[in-house]
Scaffold this motif. Structure first.
Motif, PDB file in Angstrom:
ATOM      1  N   VAL A 104       1.115  -1.508  -0.141  1.00  7.55           N
ATOM      2  CA  VAL A 104       0.342  -0.161   0.062  1.00  7.55           C
ATOM      3  C   VAL A 104       0.954   1.225  -0.103  1.00  7.55           C
ATOM      4  N   PHE A 105       1.528   1.012   0.798  1.00  8.63           N
ATOM      5  CA  PHE A 105       3.512   2.200   1.016  1.00  8.63           C
ATOM      6  C   PHE A 105       2.998   3.074  -0.606  1.00  8.63           C
ATOM      7  N   LEU A 125       3.715  -2.000  -8.673  1.00  6.24           N
ATOM      8  CA  LEU A 125       4.265  -1.082  -7.736  1.00  6.24           C
ATOM      9  C   LEU A 125       3.320  -2.139  -6.267  1.00  6.24           C
ATOM     10  N   ALA A 126       2.764  -2.874  -6.678  1.00  4.53           N
ATOM     11  CA  ALA A 126       2.520  -3.260  -4.833  1.00  4.53           C
ATOM     12  C   ALA A 126       3.609  -4.599  -4.777  1.00  4.53           C
ATOM     13  N   PHE A 165       3.709   5.448   8.006  1.00  2.00           N
ATOM     14  CA  PHE A 165       3.983   6.298   6.129  1.00  2.00           C
ATOM     15  C   PHE A 165       2.950   7.289   5.402  1.00  2.00           C
ATOM     16  N   THR A 166       2.328   5.621   4.962  1.00  2.00           N
ATOM     17  CA  THR A 166       1.268   5.597   4.242  1.00  2.00           C
ATOM     18  C   THR A 166      -0.035   6.759   5.258  1.00  2.00           C
ATOM     19  N   SER A 179      -7.753   6.116  -5.163  1.00  2.00           N
ATOM     20  CA  SER A 179      -7.180   4.808  -5.775  1.00  2.00           C
ATOM     21  C   SER A 179      -6.524   4.063  -4.982  1.00  2.00           C
ATOM     22  N   ILE A 180      -6.463   4.031  -3.487  1.00  2.00           N
ATOM     23  CA  ILE A 180      -5.724   2.556  -3.048  1.00  2.00           C
ATOM     24  C   ILE A 180      -6.505   2.115  -2.233  1.00  2.00           C
TER      25      ILE A 180
END
Length: 334
Positions: A104-105, A125-126, A165-166, A179-180
């Protein structure tokens, strides 16, 4: 060695599970906003009519969704079973490796660089984020120490770090929230077959490698001292298993987002049904993991027609009571 009777019983259990999986696969292709009779489903698979709307729906949408559910369920269950073997912790699951949080980050951090990223780019990316997080946990938890409990603490720390961080990135830029949400809730819908096929080689490598190491896992779970006494290099075996866990769980997260509890529940169920030999347990994890996630996806589609419940919510509803039961059982035993 298992007796002949035990082997026959285990083979029968796997055969029943495989049969149920086939039936659920056909049901998965049938149910949804539009119900398609099983006969039409089989016709779409074996004699597709390009002008039949039901055949088009089966082959373009539902087939890829069913394939993703089977692959993700199998990956999460096998990864969970391996992780419980590596850490010798019955509550271990892929999420403990920081894999979900890392995926997710990576999406939140890097997706804006692609403008309007495609689904395939999201998946890559994931997968990359999951791999980085899993590798970081491994480096902190395993290198320099062979204690299985250290990796549990490392996983919890890295998960909390990436989650923080996310949240910070989303507070700064809320444009990425929509989007996430898909990845945070978990879903097997909307996948293109090409994107799924692109990840399959990595998943197959992970499955094959885990099966090749089955005999070594049987020795490893007997305990560190016994395994060393039998000549096993436990550090190498744990390292290889950690890589396999990252490969399988990272691929699963990249395909379906954050789906919890499959990697926790299924290994416990399978260990009650099959002998404690990983040559039997690993195929059992794969079959029953796929079975449970496919069932959860069917429930997610039909419980609120025409809307869908995120599959991650369904698995959480199934898994949370089980987790509480395991935790209470552990405290009583302690």
């Amino acid at each position: 060695m298992t007796t002949r009777h035990t082997r026959l019983g285990a083979a029968l259990t796997l055969a029943i599970g495989l049969g149920l999986l086939v039936l659920l696969a056909v049901l998965s292709l049938s149910v949804g906003i539009t119900y398609i009779a099983p006969g039409d489903v089989l016709g779409a698979l074996f004699q597709p009519d390009p002008l039949d709307i039901n055949h088009i729906l089966v082959n373009t949408t539902r087939l890829s969704r069913m394939t993703v559910a089977i692959a993700v369920g199998a990956c999460l269950a096998v990864a969970g079973g391996l992780m419980q073997a590596v850490t010798r912790n019955p509550l271990a699951s892929p999420g403990l490796f920081g894999i979900n949080a890392g995926a997710v980050f990576a999406i939140v951090l890097l997706a804006p660089l692609f403008g309007s990223p495609s689904l395939t780019q999201f998946m890559m990316l994931a997968f990359a984020g999951a791999a980085v997080a899993g590798t970081l946990v491994y480096c902190i938890g395993m290198l320099g120490s062979r204690s299985p409990f250290r990796i549990v603490l490392a996983g919890a720390a890295v998960t909390a770090l990436f989650a923080s961080f996310t949240q910070a990135l989303l507070v700064i830029s809320q444009d990425g929230l929509d989007s996430i949400l898909f990845w945070m809730a978990g879903s097997v819908a909307g996948r293109e077959m090409q994107a799924v096929v692109a990840l399959y080689p990595y998943l197959l490598i992970g499955f094959a490698a885990s099966f090749l190491l089955a005999r070594h896992i049987n020795i490893l779970v007997t305990g560190e001292e016994i395994a060393r006494g039998l000549g096993q290099n436990t550090f190498v075996i744990r390292s290889l298993l950690s890589i396999i866990i990252i490969l399988l769980a990272g691929g699963a997260v990249s395909l379906a987002g954050n789906i919890s509890f499959i990697g926790l529940i299924v290994p416990h169920i399978v260990r009650r049904l099959l002998p404690g030999d990983f040559r039997w347990l690993l195929p059992g994890y794969a079959i029953f993991g796929a079975l449970l996630l496919l069932l959860a996806d069917i429930v997610a589609r039909i419980v609120l027609i025409p809307q869908e419940v995120p599959i991650g919510v369904v698995t959480a509803l199934l898994g949370a009571p089980f987790f509480i039961h395991m935790a209470r059982k552990g405290m009583r035993n302690g």
